[in-house]
Design an enzyme around this catalytic site. Sequence first.
Site, mmCIF file in Angstrom:
data_model
loop_
_atom_site.group_PDB
_atom_site.id
_atom_site.type_symbol
_atom_site.label_atom_id
_atom_site.label_comp_id
_atom_site.label_asym_id
_atom_site.label_seq_id
_atom_site.Cartn_x
_atom_site.Cartn_y
_atom_site.Cartn_z
ATOM 1 N N GLU A 1 -22.921 -27.081 16.136
ATOM 2 C CA GLU A 1 -23.058 -26.722 14.726
ATOM 3 C C GLU A 1 -24.044 -25.590 14.406
ATOM 4 O OE1 GLU A 1 -22.310 -30.638 12.237
ATOM 5 O OE2 GLU A 1 -23.921 -30.899 13.675
ATOM 6 N N ASP B 1 0.766 -1.248 0.000
ATOM 7 C CA ASP B 1 0.000 0.000 0.000
ATOM 8 C C ASP B 1 0.794 1.295 0.000
ATOM 9 O OD1 ASP B 1 -2.831 -1.009 0.430
ATOM 10 O OD2 ASP B 1 -1.757 -2.031 2.024
HETATM 11 C C1 LIG Z 1 1.304 -11.414 6.514
HETATM 12 C C2 LIG Z 1 1.697 -10.178 5.787
HETATM 13 C C3 LIG Z 1 0.755 -9.207 5.559
HETATM 14 C C4 LIG Z 1 1.098 -8.052 4.878
HETATM 15 N N1 LIG Z 1 0.130 -7.121 4.632
HETATM 16 C C5 LIG Z 1 0.451 -6.006 3.942
HETATM 17 C C6 LIG Z 1 -0.515 -5.014 3.644
HETATM 18 O O1 LIG Z 1 -1.688 -5.149 3.997
HETATM 19 N N2 LIG Z 1 -0.137 -3.936 2.941
HETATM 20 C C7 LIG Z 1 1.158 -3.751 2.556
HETATM 21 O O2 LIG Z 1 1.449 -2.741 1.970
HETATM 22 N N3 LIG Z 1 2.079 -4.663 2.816
HETATM 23 C C8 LIG Z 1 1.764 -5.775 3.498
HETATM 24 N N4 LIG Z 1 2.715 -6.710 3.733
HETATM 25 C C9 LIG Z 1 4.030 -6.529 3.137
HETATM 26 C C10 LIG Z 1 5.016 -5.867 4.058
HETATM 27 O O3 LIG Z 1 4.656 -4.563 4.345
HETATM 28 C C11 LIG Z 1 6.332 -5.880 3.329
HETATM 29 O O4 LIG Z 1 6.691 -7.229 3.203
HETATM 30 C C12 LIG Z 1 7.404 -5.162 4.085
HETATM 31 O O5 LIG Z 1 7.147 -3.811 4.156
HETATM 32 C C13 LIG Z 1 8.751 -5.389 3.440
HETATM 33 O O6 LIG Z 1 9.738 -4.924 4.318
HETATM 34 P P1 LIG Z 1 10.829 -5.882 4.919
HETATM 35 O O7 LIG Z 1 11.807 -5.087 5.638
HETATM 36 O O8 LIG Z 1 10.204 -6.963 5.692
HETATM 37 O O9 LIG Z 1 11.412 -6.472 3.573
HETATM 38 P P2 LIG Z 1 12.427 -7.644 3.297
HETATM 39 O O10 LIG Z 1 11.682 -8.916 3.090
HETATM 40 O O11 LIG Z 1 13.444 -7.674 4.351
HETATM 41 O O12 LIG Z 1 12.988 -7.110 1.926
HETATM 42 C C14 LIG Z 1 12.102 -6.859 0.875
HETATM 43 C C15 LIG Z 1 12.768 -6.370 -0.379
HETATM 44 O O13 LIG Z 1 13.168 -5.019 -0.282
HETATM 45 C C16 LIG Z 1 14.533 -4.858 -0.584
HETATM 46 N N5 LIG Z 1 15.026 -3.839 0.333
HETATM 47 C C17 LIG Z 1 14.603 -3.654 1.588
HETATM 48 N N6 LIG Z 1 15.226 -2.571 2.104
HETATM 49 C C18 LIG Z 1 16.051 -2.094 1.159
HETATM 50 C C19 LIG Z 1 16.956 -1.006 1.100
HETATM 51 N N7 LIG Z 1 17.143 -0.193 2.121
HETATM 52 N N8 LIG Z 1 17.620 -0.796 -0.046
HETATM 53 C C20 LIG Z 1 17.476 -1.634 -1.108
HETATM 54 N N9 LIG Z 1 16.645 -2.678 -1.084
HETATM 55 C C21 LIG Z 1 15.924 -2.911 0.020
HETATM 56 C C22 LIG Z 1 15.127 -6.242 -0.367
HETATM 57 O O14 LIG Z 1 16.205 -6.517 -1.165
HETATM 58 C C23 LIG Z 1 13.976 -7.130 -0.742
HETATM 59 O O15 LIG Z 1 13.939 -7.371 -2.101
HETATM 60 C C24 LIG Z 1 2.424 -7.866 4.428
HETATM 61 C C25 LIG Z 1 3.381 -8.846 4.665
HETATM 62 C C26 LIG Z 1 3.033 -9.988 5.343
HETATM 63 C C27 LIG Z 1 4.065 -11.044 5.584
#
Ligand SMILES: Cc1cc2nc3c(=O)[nH]c(=O)nc-3n(C[C@H](O)[C@H](O)[C@H](O)COP(=O)(O)OP(=O)(O)OC[C@H]3O[C@@H](n4cnc5c(N)ncnc54)[C@H](O)[C@@H]3O)c2cc1C
Length: 1343
Positions: free
Chosen positions: A1275, A372
């Site tokens: 149920e 989002d």
């Molecule tokens: C159960 C679940 C529900 C979710 N629901 C939503 C939702 O409703 N709405 C929504 O918008 N999102 C949702 N998400 C997604 C979530 O917001 C994203 O997965 C999250 O923001 C990614 O961030 P991370 O740090 O975990 O990424 P990572 O998994 O650690 O990395 C993701 C990617 O970003 C790249 N990356 C990260 N940081 C950098 C950086 N600084 N420079 C260059 N590359 C970078 C990495 O290489 C990788 O490719 C959901 C995820 C899950 C698991």
Amino acid sequence: MSSPSELIFFVNGKKVVEKNADPEEVLLSFLRRKVGLTGTKYGCGGGGCGACTVMVSTYDRNQRTVVHYTVIACLQPIVTLHGAAVVTVEGIGSTKTKLHPVQERIAKAHGSQCGFCTPGMVMSMYTLLRNKPQPTMEDIREALGGNLCRCTGYRPIIDGFKTFCESEQSSGCCQNGRAGGECCLENGAKGSKTNNSKESDISQELFPMDCFLPLDPSQDLIFPPELMIMEKKVSGDALYFQGERVNLVAPFKLSHLLELKAEHPSAPLIVGNTTIGPKMLLKGVYHPLVIYAGRISELKAVTWGETGLTVGAACSLSTLQKEVEKVVVETEEEKTRGYRALLQTLRCLAGKQIRNMATVGGNILSANPKYDLSSVLAALDCTLHVISKDGMRSIPLDEKLFADFGKTVLRPEEVLLSIDIPYTKPWEFVAAYRQAQRREFAFSFLNAGMKVAIKEGTDVVESLSIYYGGVGPTLVKPKLTCQQLVSRSWGEDLLSEGCRLLKEDVDVSPSIHGGRAEFRKTLAISFFFKFYMQVVLEMRERGVSDADFPLEYLSALKPFKNEVPQGQQSFQLVSEAQPSADLVGRPSMHQSAFQQATGEAKYYDDLPLVQGELFIFMVTSTRAHAKIINIDPSEALKMPGMVTFVSAGDVPGANCRLWFNNPEELFAEEEVVCVGQIIGAVVAESREQARRAAKEVHVTYHDLQPVFFTIEDAIRHESYFEPKRKVERGDVDEALKTAEHILEDEIYMGGQEHFYMETQGVIAVPKGEHEEMDLFVATQHAAFTQELVGMALGVDSNKITCHVKRLGGGFGGKVMKIASLSAITAVAAHKTGRAVRCCLERGDDMLITSGRHPFLGKYKVGYNNDGTIVAADITYYSNGGSTLDESAFIMDKAVLHMDNGYKIPNLRGRGVVCKTYLPSYTAFRGFGGPQGLMVMESVLHEVAVRCGLPAEKVRDINMYREEQSYTHHKQPFNPTDMVRCWDECLERANYQDRLRAVQLFNSSNRWKKRGISAVPQKFGVGFSKGFCNQGAALVNIYKDGSVLVTHGGTEMGQGINTKAIQIASRVLKVPVSSIFTKETCTGNVPNAAPSAASFGTDAVGMAVKDACEKLMRRLQPLMEKNPQNTWKQWVNEAFFQKTSLSATGFFMGPPTDVDWEKGEGQAYYYFTFGACCSEVEIDCLTGDHKNIRTDIVMDVGKSINPALDIGQVEGGFVQGVGLYTIEELQFSPDGVLMTRGPSQYKVPALCDVPAELNVHLLANAENPHAIYLSKGIGEPPVFFGSTIFFAIKAAIAAARTERGLGDAFPLSSPATAEKIRMACQDEFTKMASPPTDGAMAPWCLDV
Ligand SMILES: Cc1cc2nc3c(=O)[nH]c(=O)nc-3n(C[C@H](O)[C@H](O)[C@H](O)COP(=O)(O)OP(=O)(O)OC[C@H]3O[C@@H](n4cnc5c(N)ncnc54)[C@H](O)[C@@H]3O)c2cc1C
Ligand code: FES
Ligand code: FES
């Protein structure tokens, strides 16, 4: 790679030092398998359920403070925890030492049924209290938004936790109030006028509020000082971890990170691991090297400048949310409009745990249009600061950033450093929108960010930015629209021109991933319309716009507010004469609630490894209908840890599951008949090795014809299972001729996935002699599992023992397939001579075990002007899938329930089970009842619409009323208590007044509409196959006076053990604390019927009573001889007199049966009655809906345990809300289930529970047929979810009528956002309709 670093972190105050930490190891498996802390549960492995929630504490060097936050253990690699302290449910309290108040309160408030979600709930709440000891209700709502529960309906969990809110403690009021500002305590506590009982014997107290342990922060584990010192002294060195397959580097310095990225450009950078993690863990994506960027302070910096916020790319979404929340309070409104829009998105994005882990940079750079943030941040004109070894550059966040799905234009060696999110300027107006399958904790179908800059003091557009995520593979800016509306006045002409341009500009391909092209396009235009109105409003406030829109449009701008569910629950007190020690009829806590809340309760996969244990992973068909040419496991057999491959040839006994003479193969041998059918299984030393090896088993197929999946196609192919059923009362054909009107129509109802929180599994342990085998298994039918395992092994049942401690939810889904899985696992154990564990991953569980049958009801009804139905002819078609399983019995139940509470004099029902090439559908709570009843209620609803009468009136006049009534299958019954439930429900719900209020609301709101609906219910209890109506128990009294009760039922949250203990306590007159139920074991109670058909307590309760009465008869002479003695003395005396202190009990249920030749018979033991009324509000522009209020009156006879019974009512109802509104299974045109986890398949979360949910147990109701005058309840409440469906339909009808469209229109179940939006036809839906009728293959099928 340098030599591996030592990983240091703490778990529950104990230091963990891992010298060879594996980057692939996530915290969940580490805790469960290495540390032996099994309180943290596996529910999905992908962040979507919250069962694995734990608290992580770290020392924040910048803030110089310890911060506590929840994380999802299944996505948290242990190597990212260096320097952190982890607290699990076991770390906060235990039954052996002291419970934590959170554990105590969820248990005492009856918030733990099967208990599988409970540790996750406890940890979410515990962490909230660590940060805020006196939270608000909103805090609690937010904290629990990422935790799913499939049993309770959430209300009791909230009730337990709200006792921590100061406001709750002082006022004892729900704080929510009712519509009109009335306090919730002002009505029901004092009883209802319609309630025939004395006011004083009705209670609303399911648990006493005054005997809780106080919250005592000194009980909490402190942050380990060693970690604080370690963090303060941090050397600045990178950490290196080397795993079996994957290496991870965690640099400390930015310069090092940039070097690493330059050296290894293809290595992904992770921080939260919430995008990369699920790909690696669930989809098998492999990265040999991963770079962890969570230690780089520059990436975590947050700075406020003149122009706004600069947030580090590695800041979590929670950090961003907190910053923005602060600034919108502290800073003037016009500067923070953008932040407000961002906040709106952040608050419903994922759950709290995910927001704590997921980062801003990760969200943007994952380049997933379902995410989002990009759309709203692009609209806000954000700038990205990107850095590499070669220097820094700044790039705008706009559509050009995204090259394709999952790809950005960043060079591989570049790192996102930070993002500037500017303040809005005085004449800028911003909004963000999203619509998802569920309002919270769900990926959006479409998200949008919109900003318009207006020339100061005018209404002329200076610039316009619109961004959409979800209309294509990347972020989309409708350029033409944004350009052409510049310099125009923000008024009606601009609106129509904007919509016209968007229609051309937003091209949603019919083949878009995820489907719903028309809906997405409609949303795109509808969001713009909302934005238009919002800006008009703001401009009018400034006096610069003379654009106008009717007042009735205003409510379209208010997004639905998620509220904390509240309500009343009432039940009749036991008579004052009943001894206080006799707990029958009193709300008693679930026997294992404390163990469940502390994580001590053991489920099958919590049992420790058996020496030499192996793991089994299923190999399933990828074709829907094909001949198996060859199965080649040779590549798999070469994989590390691989032990063997098992398939049909390895089965020493029969390769089949036999169920009422219907055989189904355990392993497909020659032909496959659905995707997901088990062909073989790999057996390896570990789960991971088994999972990887399974992918290397190569199966060659030759596709066969025909292949089809839908009911309609099965009808075309005349592909049916036998038997077909028919029941008829009266003369339908003749009566149809006399009716004033005839209506012919149909309704389709989709299936449902059980989504029990604990996936299916078993541990098979060969005993090493006499071919004995023990199985520790999550089954609802231990005897069937035992029998099948014996058949597969060619061993007598007396050598096979099934142990069932408890199930993490069953709902009918753990009767059939688990028997096959057990037999397969037993075959592997037999072949290897070693214990074998099977634990299905969530995706496989959904694929292999299937769920509730989809139904199509085709009907012809004759009715008169006053709404009387004179005749109805209904044919039910169910999709049975590829094998019969329980489909025929399920169809029987649907047809036998078709009359519901209505005396339709001429009624004919036919039932046909279709045979298709899908995984076989099976039992699910309600067992065909919810489908059979749904079709009849649709008939009633449609007749009311055609007659122009309120639906409740039509229901009322058609209802059974005579004391001696007969069902359409000629079973006599007395409907008095059903009518009482109905009348009381309408009165308690204040139905007539609210119906008028709904009409008033609808007449003054154009884009939001409300609907209200009520249904009665008559539900047959017991098995229509009479021989299943039996129960058995074994009660042992030991010399110390303690009592062990064993019975044939299985505990899956419904509280069958608790009720059995209450019953034993009453008969034996010993306190419940002296009575225990250990497990269900086929060695103790043989040949037991399944725990199903709402009949568990009836059968088991009677059997326990019988056994206890036998024992009492033996003890009676001793008691009479020495009345002054204690229980223990009598028992001892009996022992010395050589009196047996062990007795079996048996219950021979009634001889129910149906003569299907005649279509008549006593199908059920008795009927449980009830009535339910629900009100909803829909957003006609987005399809969103909000469940406002539900009132249920349920006749459970004289409840044995009102707390458990109300729990069943609420939990069943909420499961029904899912069934009829949001739970949608999607099959591809090739018959592949695409919705295989909580990310794609949405069960109700906290936000789906009606804001007000009232449940009343009918007073003065007694059922002479069952134990202590009670009734079965498991149920029936599911069907009450249909009230939400019919209320939605009524609301849509109101919208359509206003637009001059017919109020009769098709709507299939579930009533999803897409269907609601598209049924509210308007100019926007027209704009989105595709130019051709489209020869494209559909994205998914209505099977
Ligand atoms: C159960 C679940 C529900 C979710 N629901 C939503 C939702 O409703 N709405 C929504 O918008 N999102 C949702 N998400 C997604 C979530 O917001 C994203 O997965 C999250 O923001 C990614 O961030 P991370 O740090 O975990 O990424 P990572 O998994 O650690 O990395 C993701 C990617 O970003 C790249 N990356 C990260 N940081 C950098 C950086 N600084 N420079 C260059 N590359 C970078 C990495 O290489 C990788 O490719 C959901 C995820 C899950 C698991
Ligand atoms: S198991 Fe971790 S969120 Fe479901
Ligand atoms: S108690 Fe919540 S999932 Fe069972």
